[in-house]
Design an enzyme around this catalytic site. Structure first.
Site, PDB file in Angstrom:
ATOM      1  N   ASP A 263       0.820  -1.211   0.000  1.00  0.00           N
ATOM      2  CA  ASP A 263       0.000   0.000   0.000  1.00  0.00           C
ATOM      3  C   ASP A 263       0.857   1.266   0.000  1.00  0.00           C
ATOM      4  O   ASP A 263       2.073   1.222   0.236  1.00  0.00           O
ATOM      5  CB  ASP A 263      -0.957   0.003   1.209  1.00  0.00           C
ATOM      6  CG  ASP A 263      -0.312  -0.548   2.481  1.00  0.00           C
ATOM      7  OD1 ASP A 263       0.926  -0.497   2.596  1.00  0.00           O
ATOM      8  OD2 ASP A 263      -1.047  -1.009   3.359  1.00  0.00           O
TER       9      ASP A 263
ATOM     10  N   ASN B 290      -7.509  -3.558  14.313  1.00  0.00           N
ATOM     11  CA  ASN B 290      -8.898  -3.767  13.881  1.00  0.00           C
ATOM     12  C   ASN B 290      -9.017  -4.909  12.875  1.00  0.00           C
ATOM     13  O   ASN B 290     -10.061  -5.096  12.269  1.00  0.00           O
ATOM     14  CB  ASN B 290      -9.474  -2.471  13.286  1.00  0.00           C
ATOM     15  CG  ASN B 290      -8.759  -2.038  12.009  1.00  0.00           C
ATOM     16  OD1 ASN B 290      -7.874  -2.730  11.508  1.00  0.00           O
ATOM     17  ND2 ASN B 290      -9.157  -0.895  11.464  1.00  0.00           N
TER      18      ASN B 290
ATOM     19  N   HIS C 299      -7.258  -5.231  10.032  1.00  0.00           N
ATOM     20  CA  HIS C 299      -6.965  -4.955   8.616  1.00  0.00           C
ATOM     21  C   HIS C 299      -5.674  -5.633   8.167  1.00  0.00           C
ATOM     22  O   HIS C 299      -4.762  -5.848   8.952  1.00  0.00           O
ATOM     23  CB  HIS C 299      -6.972  -3.448   8.310  1.00  0.00           C
ATOM     24  CG  HIS C 299      -5.811  -2.653   8.809  1.00  0.00           C
ATOM     25  ND1 HIS C 299      -5.909  -1.312   9.133  1.00  0.00           N
ATOM     26  CD2 HIS C 299      -4.506  -2.967   9.043  1.00  0.00           C
ATOM     27  CE1 HIS C 299      -4.728  -0.873   9.523  1.00  0.00           C
ATOM     28  NE2 HIS C 299      -3.860  -1.853   9.472  1.00  0.00           N
TER      29      HIS C 299
ATOM     30  N   GLU D  37      -9.619  -2.185   5.326  1.00  0.00           N
ATOM     31  CA  GLU D  37     -10.241  -1.922   6.619  1.00  0.00           C
ATOM     32  C   GLU D  37     -11.493  -2.787   6.795  1.00  0.00           C
ATOM     33  O   GLU D  37     -12.010  -3.337   5.817  1.00  0.00           O
ATOM     34  CB  GLU D  37     -10.631  -0.438   6.690  1.00  0.00           C
ATOM     35  CG  GLU D  37      -9.444   0.522   6.594  1.00  0.00           C
ATOM     36  CD  GLU D  37      -8.634   0.625   7.891  1.00  0.00           C
ATOM     37  OE1 GLU D  37      -8.482  -0.372   8.609  1.00  0.00           O
ATOM     38  OE2 GLU D  37      -8.148   1.744   8.169  1.00  0.00           O
TER      39      GLU D  37
HETATM   40  C1  F6R Z   1       1.481  -1.568   6.174  1.00  0.00           C
HETATM   41  C2  F6R Z   1       0.141  -2.132   6.241  1.00  0.00           C
HETATM   42  C3  F6R Z   1      -0.610  -2.276   7.518  1.00  0.00           C
HETATM   43  C4  F6R Z   1       0.244  -2.583   8.744  1.00  0.00           C
HETATM   44  C5  F6R Z   1      -0.628  -2.685   9.991  1.00  0.00           C
HETATM   45  C6  F6R Z   1       0.191  -2.933  11.239  1.00  0.00           C
HETATM   46  O1  F6R Z   1       2.000  -1.616   4.852  1.00  0.00           O
HETATM   47  O2  F6R Z   1      -0.370  -2.474   5.235  1.00  0.00           O
HETATM   48  O3  F6R Z   1      -1.582  -3.282   7.364  1.00  0.00           O
HETATM   49  O4  F6R Z   1       0.937  -3.784   8.534  1.00  0.00           O
HETATM   50  O5  F6R Z   1      -1.342  -1.496  10.144  1.00  0.00           O
HETATM   51  O6  F6R Z   1       0.986  -1.806  11.489  1.00  0.00           O
HETATM   52  P1  F6R Z   1       2.054  -1.771  12.686  1.00  0.00           P
HETATM   53  O7  F6R Z   1       3.094  -2.783  12.316  1.00  0.00           O
HETATM   54  O8  F6R Z   1       2.603  -0.375  12.660  1.00  0.00           O
HETATM   55  O9  F6R Z   1       1.321  -2.142  13.913  1.00  0.00           O
END
Ligand code: F6R
Length: 255
Positions: free
Chosen positions: A67, A136, A138, A143
């Site tokens: 992303d 959450n 995702h 989301e």
């Molecule tokens: C990042 C992404 C997100 C993160 C997720 C966890 O490219 O796609 O899904 O992997 O939000 O983020 P952290 O590791 O910061 O808790």
């Protein structure tokens, strides 16, 4: 789904880096799916160490990140391109133009999403997709309520995600509320998927992903339909799993 529980995040991070090294040793021209975020920082630091020690090379590999934010200028330090350049790409030996992220600066983001999906189809399938997990549930920026059949597209972030990622932005700074993200179906196309989650804040999402019903409410539950999905956890992230003894028994017996 394979569930691997390590004592702490450091041990889990080393295990994940070892998976990467094995993947590249077995197939140097691997297509890698990469993620950003706090969880991945240690993984990339470890991969750089392995590369410097001559234990792995990206010279024939290609990568696709999950992303990219929409609306940040290309030179902003919080773009995921910048994150990847700083934390991995400029330290290792990927060939030029072999590292891809969705184009978050495009004047036509819908087309940029379609182009990204087409590029993955051209070079894919992704051999090994690395994923973090939102509190959450995702994966990527899919989301809750995301279509389980989704492809790369524009996604509006939840307030919870904007707040969680606010720690990377300056106080009072404008923060993107949209992103281009691979879809859930795009992620499920990968040959194998490696999910990392650390800390008690991820425990509920982990329990849903492994043991909950498949549902758009917890997008990571879609991984239950993947034939080669592995979850690598620390003790805290595993703390809500009801069948933890079984996973650890399998881990001890099947490696
Ligand atoms: C990042 C992404 C997100 C993160 C997720 C966890 O490219 O796609 O899904 O992997 O939000 O983020 P952290 O590791 O910061 O808790």
């Amino acid at each position: 789904m394979r569930v691997i529980i390590h004592r702490d995040a450091e041990a889990a991070t080393r295990a994940v880096s070892a998976f990467f090294a094995e993947q590249l040793a077995a197939k140097p021209a691997s297509v890698l799916g990469l993620a950003t975020g706090g969880t991945m920082e240690g993984v990339y630091a470890e991969l750089i160490e392995l590369y410097r020690a001559g234990k792995m090379s990206f010279a024939k590999a290609r990568s696709f990140n999950l992303d990219e934010y929409l609306g940040l200028p290309a030179d902003h330090p919080q773009t995921y391109r910048h994150y990847m350049d700083e934390r991995l790409f400029r330290h290792v030996d990927f060939p030029p133009n072999a590292t891809h992220l969705p184009d978050g600066t495009s004047a036509d983001p819908e087309k940029a999403a379609e182009d990204y999906e087409a590029l993955i189809a051209r070079y894919g399938p992704i051999d090994l997709q690395l994923l973090g997990l939102g509190a959450n549930g995702h994966i990527g920026f899919n989301e809750p309520s995301s279509s389980l059949g989704s492809r790369t597209r524009i996604k509006t972030l939840t307030h919870a995600t904007i707040e969680a990622n606010g720690r990377f932005f300056e106080d009072g700074e404008w923060q993107p509320h949209q992103a281009l993200t691979m879809g859930i179906a795009t992620i499920l196309d990968a040959r194998s998927v490696l999910v990392l989650a650390f800390g008690a804040g991820k425990a509920e999402a982990v329990a849903q992903v492994v043991e909950g019903p498949i549902s758009a409410r917890w997008p990571g539950t879609a991984l239950q339909m993947h034939r080669h999905a592995t979850l690598v956890l620390d003790e805290a992230a595993a703390s809500d799993l009801t069948m933890r003894d079984y996973y650890q028994w399998v881990q001890a017996n099947d490696g």
